[in-house]
Design a protein around this motif. Structure first.
Motif, PDB file in Angstrom:
ATOM      1  N   PRO A  33       0.809  -1.222   0.000  1.00 17.03           N
ATOM      2  CA  PRO A  33       0.000   0.000   0.000  1.00 17.03           C
ATOM      3  C   PRO A  33       0.843   1.272   0.000  1.00 17.03           C
ATOM      4  CG  PRO A  33      -0.114  -1.098   2.138  1.00 17.03           C
ATOM      5  CD  PRO A  33       0.628  -2.012   1.217  1.00 17.03           C
ATOM      6  N   GLN A  34       0.376   2.235  -0.793  1.00 18.88           N
ATOM      7  CA  GLN A  34       1.029   3.534  -0.899  1.00 18.88           C
ATOM      8  C   GLN A  34       0.217   4.631  -0.210  1.00 18.88           C
ATOM      9  OE1 GLN A  34       4.186   3.636  -2.420  1.00 18.88           O
ATOM     10  NE2 GLN A  34       3.784   1.448  -2.183  1.00 18.88           N
ATOM     11  N   ALA A  35      -0.824   4.245   0.488  1.00 21.78           N
ATOM     12  CA  ALA A  35      -1.687   5.164   1.236  1.00 21.78           C
ATOM     13  C   ALA A  35      -2.377   4.335   2.316  1.00 21.78           C
ATOM     14  CB  ALA A  35      -2.712   5.801   0.305  1.00 21.78           C
ATOM     15  N   PRO A  36      -2.933   4.992   3.343  1.00 15.95           N
ATOM     16  CA  PRO A  36      -3.632   4.234   4.395  1.00 15.95           C
ATOM     17  C   PRO A  36      -4.722   3.313   3.846  1.00 15.95           C
ATOM     18  CG  PRO A  36      -3.265   6.474   5.129  1.00 15.95           C
ATOM     19  CD  PRO A  36      -2.847   6.422   3.680  1.00 15.95           C
ATOM     20  N   GLN A  37      -5.423   3.754   2.813  1.00 16.14           N
ATOM     21  CA  GLN A  37      -6.371   2.898   2.104  1.00 16.14           C
ATOM     22  C   GLN A  37      -5.860   2.772   0.674  1.00 16.14           C
ATOM     23  OE1 GLN A  37      -8.937   1.205   3.266  1.00 16.14           O
ATOM     24  NE2 GLN A  37      -9.050   2.114   5.287  1.00 16.14           N
ATOM     25  N   HIS A  38      -5.544   1.555   0.258  1.00 16.19           N
ATOM     26  CA  HIS A  38      -5.054   1.319  -1.103  1.00 16.19           C
ATOM     27  C   HIS A  38      -5.566  -0.043  -1.532  1.00 16.19           C
ATOM     28  CE1 HIS A  38      -1.342   1.116  -4.034  1.00 16.19           C
ATOM     29  NE2 HIS A  38      -2.497   0.907  -4.662  1.00 16.19           N
ATOM     30  N   PHE A  39      -6.464  -0.023  -2.489  1.00 19.59           N
ATOM     31  CA  PHE A  39      -6.990  -1.278  -3.006  1.00 19.59           C
ATOM     32  C   PHE A  39      -7.032  -1.229  -4.525  1.00 19.59           C
ATOM     33  CE2 PHE A  39     -10.700   1.356  -1.984  1.00 19.59           C
ATOM     34  CZ  PHE A  39     -11.510   1.241  -3.097  1.00 19.59           C
ATOM     35  N   LEU A  40      -7.183  -2.395  -5.116  1.00 19.07           N
ATOM     36  CA  LEU A  40      -7.255  -2.531  -6.565  1.00 19.07           C
ATOM     37  C   LEU A  40      -8.649  -2.992  -6.956  1.00 19.07           C
ATOM     38  CD1 LEU A  40      -3.927  -4.485  -7.196  1.00 19.07           C
ATOM     39  CD2 LEU A  40      -4.285  -2.021  -7.233  1.00 19.07           C
ATOM     40  N   VAL A  41      -9.107  -2.527  -8.089  1.00 18.96           N
ATOM     41  CA  VAL A  41     -10.356  -2.998  -8.685  1.00 18.96           C
ATOM     42  C   VAL A  41      -9.981  -3.547 -10.055  1.00 18.96           C
ATOM     43  CG1 VAL A  41     -12.672  -2.394  -9.450  1.00 18.96           C
ATOM     44  CG2 VAL A  41     -11.672  -1.208  -7.478  1.00 18.96           C
ATOM     45  N   ILE A  42     -10.341  -4.814 -10.295  1.00 16.67           N
ATOM     46  CA  ILE A  42      -9.974  -5.441 -11.565  1.00 16.67           C
ATOM     47  C   ILE A  42     -11.165  -6.169 -12.166  1.00 16.67           C
ATOM     48  CG2 ILE A  42      -7.578  -5.723 -10.790  1.00 16.67           C
ATOM     49  CD1 ILE A  42      -8.115  -8.736 -10.576  1.00 16.67           C
ATOM     50  N   PRO A  43     -11.203  -6.232 -13.495  1.00 20.08           N
ATOM     51  CA  PRO A  43     -12.236  -7.051 -14.125  1.00 20.08           C
ATOM     52  C   PRO A  43     -11.824  -8.513 -14.055  1.00 20.08           C
ATOM     53  CG  PRO A  43     -10.821  -6.122 -15.806  1.00 20.08           C
ATOM     54  CD  PRO A  43     -10.347  -5.573 -14.478  1.00 20.08           C
ATOM     55  N   LYS A  44     -12.799  -9.395 -13.982  1.00 16.37           N
ATOM     56  CA  LYS A  44     -12.476 -10.829 -14.001  1.00 16.37           C
ATOM     57  C   LYS A  44     -12.092 -11.281 -15.408  1.00 16.37           C
ATOM     58  CE  LYS A  44     -14.734 -12.228  -9.802  1.00 16.37           C
ATOM     59  NZ  LYS A  44     -15.712 -13.106  -9.146  1.00 16.37           N
ATOM     60  N   ASP A  73     -16.385   4.381  -0.335  1.00 15.97           N
ATOM     61  CA  ASP A  73     -17.383   4.819   0.636  1.00 15.97           C
ATOM     62  C   ASP A  73     -17.417   3.873   1.834  1.00 15.97           C
ATOM     63  OD1 ASP A  73     -19.513   6.199   1.830  1.00 15.97           O
ATOM     64  OD2 ASP A  73     -21.024   5.206   0.590  1.00 15.97           O
ATOM     65  N   GLU A  74     -17.415   2.567   1.570  1.00 20.28           N
ATOM     66  CA  GLU A  74     -17.462   1.578   2.651  1.00 20.28           C
ATOM     67  C   GLU A  74     -16.250   1.657   3.570  1.00 20.28           C
ATOM     68  OE1 GLU A  74     -17.963  -2.240   0.783  1.00 20.28           O
ATOM     69  OE2 GLU A  74     -19.914  -1.688  -0.058  1.00 20.28           O
ATOM     70  N   TYR A  75     -15.111   2.096   3.056  1.00 22.38           N
ATOM     71  CA  TYR A  75     -13.884   2.134   3.848  1.00 22.38           C
ATOM     72  C   TYR A  75     -13.491   3.548   4.261  1.00 22.38           C
ATOM     73  CZ  TYR A  75     -13.582  -2.806   3.458  1.00 22.38           C
ATOM     74  OH  TYR A  75     -13.874  -4.154   3.587  1.00 22.38           O
ATOM     75  N   GLY A  76     -14.460   4.475   4.212  1.00 23.49           N
ATOM     76  CA  GLY A  76     -14.296   5.777   4.834  1.00 23.49           C
ATOM     77  C   GLY A  76     -13.489   6.809   4.068  1.00 23.49           C
ATOM     78  N   ILE A  77     -13.345   6.643   2.757  1.00 26.29           N
ATOM     79  CA  ILE A  77     -12.581   7.633   1.999  1.00 26.29           C
ATOM     80  C   ILE A  77     -13.422   8.274   0.890  1.00 26.29           C
ATOM     81  CG2 ILE A  77     -10.308   6.696   2.552  1.00 26.29           C
ATOM     82  CD1 ILE A  77     -10.325   5.313  -0.230  1.00 26.29           C
ATOM     83  N   LYS A  78     -14.720   8.260   1.066  1.00 23.97           N
ATOM     84  CA  LYS A  78     -15.644   8.783   0.051  1.00 23.97           C
ATOM     85  C   LYS A  78     -15.318  10.219  -0.349  1.00 23.97           C
ATOM     86  CE  LYS A  78     -20.544   9.644  -0.746  1.00 23.97           C
ATOM     87  NZ  LYS A  78     -21.897   9.442  -0.252  1.00 23.97           N
ATOM     88  N   GLU A  79     -14.891  11.022   0.596  1.00 22.07           N
ATOM     89  CA  GLU A  79     -14.677  12.441   0.331  1.00 22.07           C
ATOM     90  C   GLU A  79     -13.330  12.763  -0.301  1.00 22.07           C
ATOM     91  OE1 GLU A  79     -17.190  14.461   0.501  1.00 22.07           O
ATOM     92  OE2 GLU A  79     -18.392  12.802   1.272  1.00 22.07           O
TER      93      GLU A  79
END
Length: 113
Positions: A33-44, A73-79
Motif C-alpha cells: 500500500p502507498q496510502a492508508p487505504q489502497h486497493f485494486l479494482v480489476i475485471p475478471k 465509501d465503505e472504507y471511509g474515503i468517500k470524500e
C-alpha cells in the motif's frame, strides 16, 4: 491466462484480502500500500490494459469505476481518493491485467509521479 497474477487471484489460487467480489469485478487490498487505504479494482475478464479494450468492454470498465466508489465509501474515503490506471510498462504497469488503484486516507499531492 495461466501465468497472470491477477487471474490466479480471481481463480482463488493466490489469496487476497477481498473487499468486493461479483461475477464481473473484484476489489482487494494492495499488498504494497502507498496510502492508508489502497486497493485494486480489476475485471475478471483478462484485459491487458486500457489500450487492449474493445467497445464491448465499456460497461465493464464503467462498473469498475462504480465499484471503486462503492468500496471507497465503505472504507471511509468517500470524500477524497485517487484512482490510477497505468497503461503499459512505461507508465509503471507491473501486472499486465487491467487494474485500477484506489488510494485514500491521506492528502494527495499534485502533480503525481
Amino acid at each position: 491466462m495461466s501465468d497472470c497474477l491477477f487471474c490466479k487471484i480471481i481463480a482463488g489460487d493466490i489469496p487476497a484480502e477481498k473487499l468486493y467480489d461479483d461475477d464481473d469485478v473484484i476489489a482487494f487490498r494492495d499488498i504494497s500500500p502507498q496510502a492508508p487505504q489502497h486497493f485494486l479494482v480489476i475485471p475478471k475478464k483478462h484485459i491487458i490494459n486500457l489500450s487492449d479494450m474493445t467497445e464491448g468492454d465499456d460497461a465493464l470498465v464503467g462498473k469498475m469505476m462504480r465499484v471503486a466508489a462503492q468500496v471507497a465509501d465503505e472504507y471511509g474515503i468517500k470524500e477524497g481518493y485517487r484512482t490510477v490506471i497505468n497503461n503499459g510498462a512505461d507508465s509503471g504497469q507491473l501486472v499486465f491485467h487491467l487494474h485500477m488503484h484506489v488510494l485514500g486516507g491521506r492528502p494527495m499531492g499534485w502533480p503525481p509521479g
